[in-house]
Design a protein around this motif. Structure first.
Motif, PDB file in Angstrom:
ATOM      1  N   PHE A 199       0.870  -1.235  -0.032  1.00 49.95           N
ATOM      2  CA  PHE A 199      -0.111   0.018  -0.146  1.00 49.95           C
ATOM      3  C   PHE A 199       0.580   1.145   0.061  1.00 49.95           C
ATOM      4  O   PHE A 199       0.591   2.182  -0.735  1.00 49.95           O
ATOM      5  N   ALA A 200       1.888   1.451   0.819  1.00 51.58           N
ATOM      6  CA  ALA A 200       2.878   2.474   0.910  1.00 51.58           C
ATOM      7  C   ALA A 200       3.535   2.574  -0.523  1.00 51.58           C
ATOM      8  O   ALA A 200       3.853   3.734  -1.063  1.00 51.58           O
ATOM      9  N   TYR A 201       3.948   1.520  -0.972  1.00 55.00           N
ATOM     10  CA  TYR A 201       4.602   1.471  -2.334  1.00 55.00           C
ATOM     11  C   TYR A 201       3.701   2.120  -3.505  1.00 55.00           C
ATOM     12  O   TYR A 201       4.088   2.866  -4.293  1.00 55.00           O
ATOM     13  N   LEU A 202       2.417   1.398  -3.398  1.00 53.25           N
ATOM     14  CA  LEU A 202       1.706   2.008  -4.357  1.00 53.25           C
ATOM     15  C   LEU A 202       1.340   3.599  -4.245  1.00 53.25           C
ATOM     16  O   LEU A 202       1.320   4.210  -5.306  1.00 53.25           O
ATOM     17  N   ARG A 203       1.237   4.074  -3.021  1.00 51.74           N
ATOM     18  CA  ARG A 203       0.868   5.554  -2.914  1.00 51.74           C
ATOM     19  C   ARG A 203       2.053   6.276  -3.396  1.00 51.74           C
ATOM     20  O   ARG A 203       1.819   7.293  -4.212  1.00 51.74           O
ATOM     21  N   GLN A 204       3.233   5.621  -2.821  1.00 51.57           N
ATOM     22  CA  GLN A 204       4.627   6.393  -3.368  1.00 51.57           C
ATOM     23  C   GLN A 204       4.652   6.493  -4.981  1.00 51.57           C
ATOM     24  O   GLN A 204       4.992   7.650  -5.429  1.00 51.57           O
ATOM     25  N   LYS A 205       4.495   5.572  -5.520  1.00 53.48           N
ATOM     26  CA  LYS A 205       4.552   5.321  -7.075  1.00 53.48           C
ATOM     27  C   LYS A 205       3.448   5.991  -7.929  1.00 53.48           C
ATOM     28  O   LYS A 205       3.820   6.872  -8.994  1.00 53.48           O
ATOM     29  N   LEU A 206       2.428   6.235  -7.550  1.00 56.63           N
ATOM     30  CA  LEU A 206       1.243   6.867  -7.846  1.00 56.63           C
ATOM     31  C   LEU A 206       1.534   8.412  -7.770  1.00 56.63           C
ATOM     32  O   LEU A 206       1.206   9.471  -8.673  1.00 56.63           O
TER      33      LEU A 206
END
Length: 412
Positions: A199-206
């Motif tokens: 989830f943290a990775y998804l938000r960062q990449k988005l």
């Protein structure tokens, strides 16, 4: 299972027929309430920055307006699509204990999220929670068709299991049993840790990807730990006002301004139904979120003047009609939804595009601006989520496909 749970509460309180419902635009909960022959009273959310949060003041006003003796329960929600935040179930639980009304939590895919389970634990310890309903497929990666009903009270579970008519298929039980045996406790805990990391990775990449474009932007939804909303088009200022700060309508604040703090100060804490949460597993899918209905709070959120709400009592149900005109820099709702089909054709099946221009009819109810959890949300958007079982590689693949979809979308 939600229908059976509501009918069981109705058997305990036969004179009560109103379900108070902080608005969430998902059909399962609305259908459950209507099927149980109950009346849905929707309480609109309050807009805080980009995020839609529970309006506790309006909820308590609804209790008083209906009369606590007529309110069967509050049907609150944890897991939901951004930009809606998790309901303040701990403070709702305190309100339910204060007014002696039932409280059912729709925790559809919240088992996989430690934050959701933590706030439910607080609700059970400091307020009233009768039942917590969640899906097996959304939390344990098994086929659709099963639910788990839990409660802080062993008696509640015993009574509900006796009330259930039985003769459902054992396939959901067998699927869950085999899956849990296969992954084991450590395997499941590992998946929970992985989901939080993804989830943290998804938000960062988005956020990194959106910073390179001027046609999409990540909405700020800090109280939703599973779903992320991405605005479509050029951003306009979020609708906020001074009273959207902490301590304002719908927001908790330090000291006795918080209903939870007030209740703790008055009662010294304590539990409503006991300490342990005990559960039963049974067939039937849990509601995935909830949906709005006709009768709701007439008061707008901070800084926002809502469209008219009309009630059709003669038809035997309420009709809620708000503005359907898109307010997001003139974006065409029909064109916005094309992005969803482009993502779906690229096998991105979890994305959900909300234009703000849809109207949904569910039985006798007509709900304007369907999907946006609000009669006046300022942006069209699409949502993505980091669910259990998802990996960082999945995020990278999604971003590649999102880029291709946006490239095609821009040519239309």
């Amino acid at each position: 299972v939600l229908v059976v749970t509501l009918l069981h509460l109705k058997q305990i309180r036969p004179s009560a027929s109103v379900v108070l419902f902080p608005r969430i635009d998902q059909k399962a909960c609305v259908k459950a309430v209507l099927t149980a022959g109950l009346r849905l009273h929707t309480v609109e959310n309050v807009l805080v920055g980009d995020e839609l949060r529970t309006d506790l003041v309006a909820l308590e006003e609804a209790v008083k307006a209906e009369g606590s003796e007529n309110v069967l329960c509050v049907l609150s929600t944890t897991s939901c699509f951004a930009p809606r935040a998790t309901d303040r179930v701990d403070q709702i639980a305190v309100l339910c204990r204060k007014h002696d009304i039932g409280h059912v939590i729709n925790n559809a895919y919240g088992v996989q999220c430690t934050k959701h389970m933590g706030i439910i634990d607080a609700a059970c310890r400091f307020g009233r929670v009768d039942y917590i309903v969640q899906s097996t497929d959304k939390n344990f990666m098994v086929p659709v068709g099963g639910s788990i009903v839990a409660s802080p009270s062993a008696d509640h579970i015993q009574n509900l299991s006796q009330f259930y008519p039985g003769r459902a298929s054992m396939a959901p039980l067998f699927d869950l049993f085999v899956t849990l045996l296969g992954m084991g406790e450590e395997g499941f805990r590992k998946l929970l840790r992985q989901r939080k990391d993804v989830f943290a990775y998804l938000r960062q990449k988005l956020e990194e990807y959106c910073s390179t474009r001027n046609d999409i932007f990540v909405l700020s939804t800090p109280h939703n730990p599973i779903s992320i909303a991405v605005g479509i088009g050029s951003r306009v200022a979020s609708v906020t006002s001074a009273d959207a700060a902490p301590g304002a309508r719908g927001e908790s604040s330090p000291g006795p301004a918080s209903p939870l703090d007030l209740d703790r100060a008055a009662t010294g804490g304590g539990t409503m139904h006991g300490e342990a949460i005990r559960g039963i597993t049974d067939a039937g899918s849990a509601g995935g979120g909830g949906a709005p209905s006709g009768e709701g709070s007439r008061k707008p959120g901070p800084g926002k003047k809502l469209g008219p709400i009309r009630h059709n009592r003669s038809a035997g149900a309420d009709q809620c009609t708000g503005r359907t005109k898109d307010v997001s820099s003139g974006a065409d709702p029909s064109r916005v939804t094309m992005l969803g089909s482009m993502l779906f054709s690229r096998k991105c099946t979890g994305a959900r595009v909300v234009s703000g221009g849809d109207t949904k009819t569910i039985g006798p109810l007509v709900i304007a601006r369907w999907g946006s959890h609000s009669p006046a949300y300022p942006f069209p958007y699409f949502t993505v989520a980091a669910a259990i079982g998802m990996t960082r590689e999945d995020v990278d693949i999604f971003l590649t496909r999102l880029s291709a979809a946006l490239k095609s979308f821009a040519k239309r």
